[in-house]
Write a protein that holds these residues in place. Sequence first.
Motif, mmCIF file in Angstrom:
data_model
loop_
_atom_site.group_PDB
_atom_site.id
_atom_site.type_symbol
_atom_site.label_atom_id
_atom_site.label_comp_id
_atom_site.label_asym_id
_atom_site.label_seq_id
_atom_site.Cartn_x
_atom_site.Cartn_y
_atom_site.Cartn_z
ATOM 1 N N LYS A 65 46.849 38.928 36.611
ATOM 2 C CA LYS A 65 46.551 37.814 36.825
ATOM 3 C C LYS A 65 46.635 37.188 38.199
ATOM 4 O O LYS A 65 47.659 37.358 38.878
ATOM 5 C CB LYS A 65 47.205 36.647 36.062
ATOM 6 N N GLU A 66 45.489 36.618 38.768
ATOM 7 C CA GLU A 66 45.609 36.176 40.039
ATOM 8 C C GLU A 66 46.377 34.839 40.095
ATOM 9 O O GLU A 66 46.352 33.968 39.368
ATOM 10 C CB GLU A 66 43.978 35.857 40.489
ATOM 11 N N THR A 67 47.140 34.876 41.193
ATOM 12 C CA THR A 67 47.979 33.614 41.320
ATOM 13 C C THR A 67 47.755 33.074 42.926
ATOM 14 O O THR A 67 47.154 34.111 43.718
ATOM 15 C CB THR A 67 49.520 33.754 41.200
ATOM 16 N N GLY A 68 48.117 32.083 43.303
ATOM 17 C CA GLY A 68 47.917 31.797 44.606
ATOM 18 C C GLY A 68 48.515 32.763 45.642
ATOM 19 O O GLY A 68 48.259 32.735 46.671
ATOM 20 N N ARG A 69 49.839 33.443 45.164
ATOM 21 C CA ARG A 69 50.717 34.193 46.024
ATOM 22 C C ARG A 69 50.551 35.361 46.059
ATOM 23 O O ARG A 69 50.896 36.471 46.781
ATOM 24 C CB ARG A 69 52.251 33.866 45.494
ATOM 25 N N GLY A 70 49.611 36.034 44.990
ATOM 26 C CA GLY A 70 49.144 37.124 44.871
ATOM 27 C C GLY A 70 48.734 37.546 43.379
ATOM 28 O O GLY A 70 48.460 36.519 42.856
ATOM 29 N N GLY A 98 43.554 43.374 46.794
ATOM 30 C CA GLY A 98 43.258 42.272 45.964
ATOM 31 C C GLY A 98 43.115 42.773 44.442
ATOM 32 O O GLY A 98 42.858 41.911 43.584
ATOM 33 N N LYS A 99 43.318 44.064 44.183
ATOM 34 C CA LYS A 99 42.996 44.595 42.886
ATOM 35 C C LYS A 99 44.336 45.391 42.751
ATOM 36 O O LYS A 99 44.653 46.225 43.447
ATOM 37 C CB LYS A 99 41.698 45.254 42.664
ATOM 38 N N VAL A 100 44.850 45.301 41.503
ATOM 39 C CA VAL A 100 45.962 45.908 41.066
ATOM 40 C C VAL A 100 45.702 47.251 40.424
ATOM 41 O O VAL A 100 44.918 47.296 39.075
ATOM 42 C CB VAL A 100 46.944 45.225 40.372
#
Lengths: 391, 729
Positions: A65-70, A98-100
């Motif tokens: 899940k995208e968060t502000g910190r990563g 930006g993609k895990v």
Amino acid sequence: MKSATGKPIRLGKREFLRLCAVAGGGCLFARNGFAEVLGRWEGLGVPPALTGTPGKWSVEALFCKETGRGILCQKCPNGCVLASGQKGKCRNRVNVDGKVYSIAYGNPCAVHVDPVEKKPLYHFLPGTRAYSIAVAGCNLRCLNCQNWQISQASPEETENVDLMPDGVVAQASAYRCASIAYTYSEPTTFYEYAFDTSALARKHGIRNVWKSNGYINEAPLRKLCRVIDAANIDLKGFDDTVYRKLNDASLEPVLRTLKVIKEEGVWLEITNLVIPTWTDDLATIARMCEWLSRNGLQECPLHFSRFTPLYKLNQLPSTPVSVLEKAREIAMKAGMQYVYIGNVPGHKAESTFCPGCGAMVIERHGFVTTRSGLSAGKCAACGREIAGVWS
Amino acid sequence: MPDDPEQLTVLPAHLRGAAAIPLPALALGMSAVVTQFLLLREFLAAFGGNELVIGLVLGNWMVATGIGALAGTRLKAMHLHVAAPAGFLLLLAVLPPVEVITLRVSRNLVFTAGGMVGIPGLLVASLALLLPYCIVSGCAFTVLVKNADPHGQNSGARVYAWESLGSVAGGLLFNILLVAFLGTFQCLAVLFLLDAGLAYLLARRQRFRTLSALALLTALAGICVMVLVDADGLSRRFLFPGQEIVSSRDTPYGSLAVTRQGEQWNLFESGVLLTSTNDVTGREEAVHYALVQRRPPRSVLMIGGVVSGAPLEALRYGPERIDCVEVNPWVIEAGRTIGALPEDPRVRIINEDARVYVKKSAEKYDAVLINLPDPSTAQLNRFFTLEFFHRTKEILTEGGIVSTGLLPAADYQGEEARVLGSSVLTTLRNVFRHVLIVPGERHYFVASDDSLTIDIARSIEARNIRTAYVNGSYLDDALLAARSREITSSFALRGEVNRDFQPVCYSLQLDYWLTSSGFSPAWLLAPVALLFVVVFLRSTPVEWGIFATGSTAAALQIILLIAFQAILGSLYQMTGMLVTAFMAGLAAGSGPRARIAVGRGMKGFLLLQCALAALSFLLPLLLRLLNSGPLSPPAAYGFFITASVVAGVLTGMLFAVAVSMSAVASPSSASKLYALDLVGSAAGALIVSMYVLPRLGVTGTAVAAGLLCLAGACRGVIPSVLLFQRRLL
């Protein structure tokens, strides 16, 4: 001679002390050094960043899940937030632009055929073989890890074989294995690979066995339970402080895992490694067994396993057999119905006894089982149903 | 009043002048060396470990003493100088028992109970524990120099010589008397009484009533504590949490402890778990994988694992004789206590170093079972070398079998494990036609000139031997064969042969250990290398010469100790004697006569450096000669003692000449040279034991040490040449 000795002495006391401080400081703040001084080793942060792009053995990771910190990885309770280029604590999830990605897909470092009893699973297809695979990585940092060379490494650091899910299933069939076991390291860290392989194996009539530390979040676990048939979860203790010091984890998520697996109808067995001075407190073992019993897990086989000195706990003696026997007594008193003692060759508590009449229903000598007391999943003597997956 | 500075200035000269040197300096040397031996043994018992641990502790010892020596130059008040020797001796009396108790109590409180302590932890712990004693002893050295020679008339070398003489006396006292008859706390008591008594006498002689009363009171209080409190027993309990200590003993080979948990007995030697009762799997695997290969053996030799219950397993084959070699008689005694040794006339115990026994034995055996820990020390590495396997083959009957274990079982072999396994496999294949790896709790390497089988379960059933673990219930021959093939192929890659003087396995095991503790050798190597560079760039040629000499001497000492173990076995007493012989050389070399013999100038200094370098280059050749011929123990002992004395004499002479050459010729310059010598030794000990020796072997290390010494000489020569050129121009 003047030129040789006439120079003033340059290395004064202050400089000397400064040098010593530099040398000492270098050592102290060396990798893991400071953490060790504080009583913990590693786990203070995520491992160093990975560069480059994901290769053949990579797939986009689930539960992110995208968060502000990563990007937050929601697969396990560690909850790593990965900035671009960073790896998770498990060492095999990496944020690439930006993609895990999971870099643990189709690249197992350990591939063996084992008796299913070795997992240990005593009530699940006894006497069959399990095609066992592991990819490097683990989300815990156990001081006594038997397989630290793969659990405390990334797939990039191990020697791997190229074995995609279809290859695993084909091999398992070729070796006439009744199941595929995801084991040795921590399958939660190669979740995507294990999940796809399990789904494919099911289609081919091969069962799936999950050997895990149980440190996984609820959503991925429930999804996983749809494709696996049996699990053996290490309940490494029943004291959160010990869990933190010994395993760099916490107890609560593991207890939740046990309940969820039971709820989802996956066959569950539990292993408790009894380590002298760490997890051999009988009062704590009693509390653990009462909790298991209270939460409807009394029919789940419980394996008290004997510790042998390994990895970082190499100066402790093995667990005395009498301690394991006392633990077994306590567990049975608490209502646990199938309690075993592991790593003690020839011990009678390797065999299965009927909780109703006490008759021996499965005789075990190591990995050799004789089911003479079991008839269609019931005790041949009293007819009581013996919990398990027998065929 | 005794402490009145006014009064002190009128003290007779003999109370503060040259005559005040010998006794305190002797006591300082003696106290320091005995304390060093005792603390080293305690560190090994608390942390287990290998020569690297010894190297780290000794390195820290020297660094801390160097810091103390430099700190001592700041103590300028005259009254402190005069009173200081007695005061320092009193502190030196009290600190060792305090440090031993602190070490034992804090081991499992500060670090993981029962867990391995990595290099950073060990560095910090040993430095913290050694600092108080070493600072005091370092300060004491400097203050003794000042006290004896307040006007800077260059008495540093004399103090150095007396202190070295004290070290020799202490070394002899410890290695001949104390270690053989007394335990740690009894030794500490002797040391305490000696130092406190001397402090009292000195203070009384110098009319320091307060200090003499304090010394007397301390001595009396110490005696009361010794009589009333079992400090040894109480503090030792902290080392074995959750276990009852049944017996413990400090033997010349290490500290032994027998502990009990319920029905289980455990035997520890120097902090390392030797065996536990009920280890059925370990003892069966160590015996049956080898013995099941042939017709029942008539004679079996067991090296290690004597008290693990292995002889009992071997007796199942009905041999005529089982010879068990164990160097430490107290291990055998402990084995009898825990019931691990069978009372059977066929089992013969041989109290001798196994390597020496194998070298000189005229017996023949059908099987030699080596049941030792991994080659994690140079001492253990001796049992995994080409030379040892060759000699073992000579005492085997035709088609006889040798078996040895390596590394714990795991489902994956890491890079370090693979390379280490490859080395053992390659070394064995250089000697035997067939080598079989049987994967168990450890990897068992079974070797013979006749063929071998992996059908263990089938073979053992065919012999009708009833075992708890090594049988068809636990071992599936087909799966075992597959796993064996897999491991053999992963081990058969790039194996280097392991030799006595090229201890590849020790080096690889060190890497394996460091990897498991998450530590890279580079982290230690970098600051030491930096230290070398900075000292080289920022010191005078003489200072650099002393620093390099310290490193070279440390390297030579380590080489001699390692070679001694390889050739003559692990006789701890003799190991201590070698160190003492080196110190005797130091004392002789730093004496006035030796100094006069080479002269005081730079020429003599350079000559000595070249001589030390020549000794370094020559040493490997001599060692190879000694190891290749038939073993003559007296000649070999003589060689090692002579070599140690010569290295000591050259080092001592270098120090003495350096002090006499110092233009400033002040007590503080002597202390600085002393500190540089110690720090150089520390750096040398660390870098050699951790990095150079395991990788370069004996020859490479000796050559490197010689080159370092020559580099020191060059630094002395180049400025002289430049000066000469300038004069010509």
